[in-house]
Write an enzyme that holds these catalytic residues in place. Structure first.
Site, PDB file in Angstrom:
ATOM      1  N   GLU A  93      64.251  23.402  10.607  1.00 54.71           N
ATOM      2  CA  GLU A  93      64.588  24.821  10.679  1.00 54.71           C
ATOM      3  C   GLU A  93      64.113  25.535   9.423  1.00 54.71           C
ATOM      4  OE1 GLU A  93      68.772  25.296  11.402  1.00 54.71           O
ATOM      5  OE2 GLU A  93      68.737  24.126  13.243  1.00 54.71           O
ATOM      6  N   SER A 120      84.612  10.705  21.934  1.00 53.98           N
ATOM      7  CA  SER A 120      84.062  10.546  20.595  1.00 53.98           C
ATOM      8  C   SER A 120      84.607   9.234  20.062  1.00 53.98           C
ATOM      9  CB  SER A 120      84.421  11.715  19.663  1.00 53.98           C
ATOM     10  OG  SER A 120      85.808  11.747  19.417  1.00 53.98           O
ATOM     11  N   HIS A 173      69.449  28.945  15.841  1.00 52.76           N
ATOM     12  CA  HIS A 173      70.656  28.597  15.085  1.00 52.76           C
ATOM     13  C   HIS A 173      71.542  29.827  14.879  1.00 52.76           C
ATOM     14  CE1 HIS A 173      72.373  25.501  12.035  1.00 52.76           C
ATOM     15  NE2 HIS A 173      73.334  26.141  12.681  1.00 52.76           N
ATOM     16  N   ARG A 183      74.410  20.213  15.363  1.00 55.81           N
ATOM     17  CA  ARG A 183      73.335  19.900  14.425  1.00 55.81           C
ATOM     18  C   ARG A 183      72.194  19.230  15.183  1.00 55.81           C
ATOM     19  NH1 ARG A 183      75.835  22.921  12.010  1.00 55.81           N
ATOM     20  NH2 ARG A 183      76.538  22.898   9.836  1.00 55.81           N
ATOM     21  N   THR A 238      75.005  22.932  19.988  1.00 55.37           N
ATOM     22  CA  THR A 238      75.175  24.018  19.017  1.00 55.37           C
ATOM     23  C   THR A 238      75.738  23.467  17.705  1.00 55.37           C
ATOM     24  OG1 THR A 238      77.371  24.505  19.938  1.00 55.37           O
ATOM     25  CG2 THR A 238      75.517  25.803  20.771  1.00 55.37           C
ATOM     26  N   GLY A 268      86.964  18.014  18.525  1.00 53.69           N
ATOM     27  CA  GLY A 268      87.674  18.583  17.387  1.00 53.69           C
ATOM     28  C   GLY A 268      88.041  20.025  17.668  1.00 53.69           C
TER      29      GLY A 268
END
Length: 321
Positions: free
Chosen positions: A267, A177, A286, A238, A236, A156
């Protein structure tokens, strides 16, 4: 006209929110309180937030499921930084008449961090830096990027940007994907391949997918087993995209060469989390979106959201469906 009395700002880890936003544009009668810690206990969290009629949350740091929303009788405006937040139950908010607004944001800082992790892994920068400080010189051999294969899972907006940087480094770029077309891949300078080929040929595999039931655990033990022993994984996006137990096992057994991870299944990461003991990792807390530029954009958007609500014209509303 609508009125607001108290705005609570959650999870201000760095203590910078009030310094980076134009809060002086809001009515002086609006009380603002900032919280720097994250509360995971639902009862304690509900008790803290119950007095507030407006809340600003930072991405998914504190989820807002139905069970929490229904315990906040005063809440009328919920602002989330960013254009969407899958940890907020929008149906529950709509049922209770709570306005949910997003803010503008920038995606490019995540691209920066992705390449920071890739370079750190392949050139072994943290290990070399640590050795230098300990009085040792050139403690390991790194690997160049040029000529290697970059595998992008999810092409994306962010994945395409990452792919273009890879080409600037002289890397061959392949992508996969579930809905990727050959035309979309070619537009990003990549070659569309099937998933087994992506896993088998990537020297660097980087994930850029939205978390959903379809993508959860998309990189698990079976997928990791198909990768080259010299390959590295970077995430980077989820944490739950990767089966973290399977990733830790693959690292400990040397079935892949390393991992650069910015996002986790829990987290903030607890100090006893097993990934902290996994070898050949570069771990960051994060940080993908955590830049001064993004924060200034977030908080300016949050002020606009409060102003829009008070004027009876909510901005950037997030609705169910």
């Amino acid at each position: 006209m609508p009125n607001l009395n108290r705005l609570g700002i959650l999870d201000d880890y760095q203590g910078v929110t009030l310094a980076l936003g134009p809060w002086d544009r809001l009515p002086k009668t609006l009380g603002i309180q900032v919280f720097r810690d994250t509360i995971t206990d639902q009862e304690a969290l509900a008790a803290r937030l119950a007095p507030f009629d407006a809340l600003l949350i930072m991405r998914e740091r504190t989820p807002f499921p139905r069970a929490l929303i229904e315990r906040l009788p005063n809440l009328r405006l919920l602002i989330t930084t960013g254009a969407r937040n899958r940890s907020v139950d929008l149906d529950a908010c709509a049922e209770r008449g709570i306005t949910v607004s997003g803010t503008p944001s920038h995606g490019h800082p995540t691209v920066d961090l992705t390449w920071g992790l890739i370079l750190s892994l392949l050139r072994r920068i943290p290990e070399q830096e640590r050795g230098l400080r300990e009085g040792r010189w050139q403690v390991a051999l790194g690997n160049a990027l040029e000529g290697r294969t970059l595998g992008v899972m999810g092409l994306g907006n962010l994945g395409s940007r990452v792919a273009r940087v890879g080409q600037a480094f002289g890397m061959r770029t392949i992508a996969w994907s579930q809905n990727l077309t050959e035309e979309r891949a070619a537009a990003a300078g990549a070659t569309r391949v099937d998933k087994p080929t992506l896993l088998r040929e990537a020297d660097v595999l980087t994930l850029h997918l939205i978390l959903s039931e379809r993508s959860r655990g998309i990189l698990g033990a079976a997928e990791l087993a198909q990768m080259q022993p010299g390959a590295v994984v970077v995430n980077t996006s989820r944490g739950p995209l990767i089966d973290q137990a399977a990733l830790i096992a693959a690292l400990k057994e040397g079935r892949i060469a390393g991992a650069g991870i910015d996002v986790f299944d829990q987290e903030p990461l607890p100090p006893d989390h097993p990934i902290l003991a996994a070898p050949n990792t570069v771990l960051t807390p994060h940080l993908g979106y955590v830049t001064e530029e993004n924060y200034r954009t977030y908080f300016a958007g949050a002020v606009e959201a409060v102003q829009g609500y008070l004027d009876g014209r909510p901005v950037r509303e997030l609705r169910p469906g």
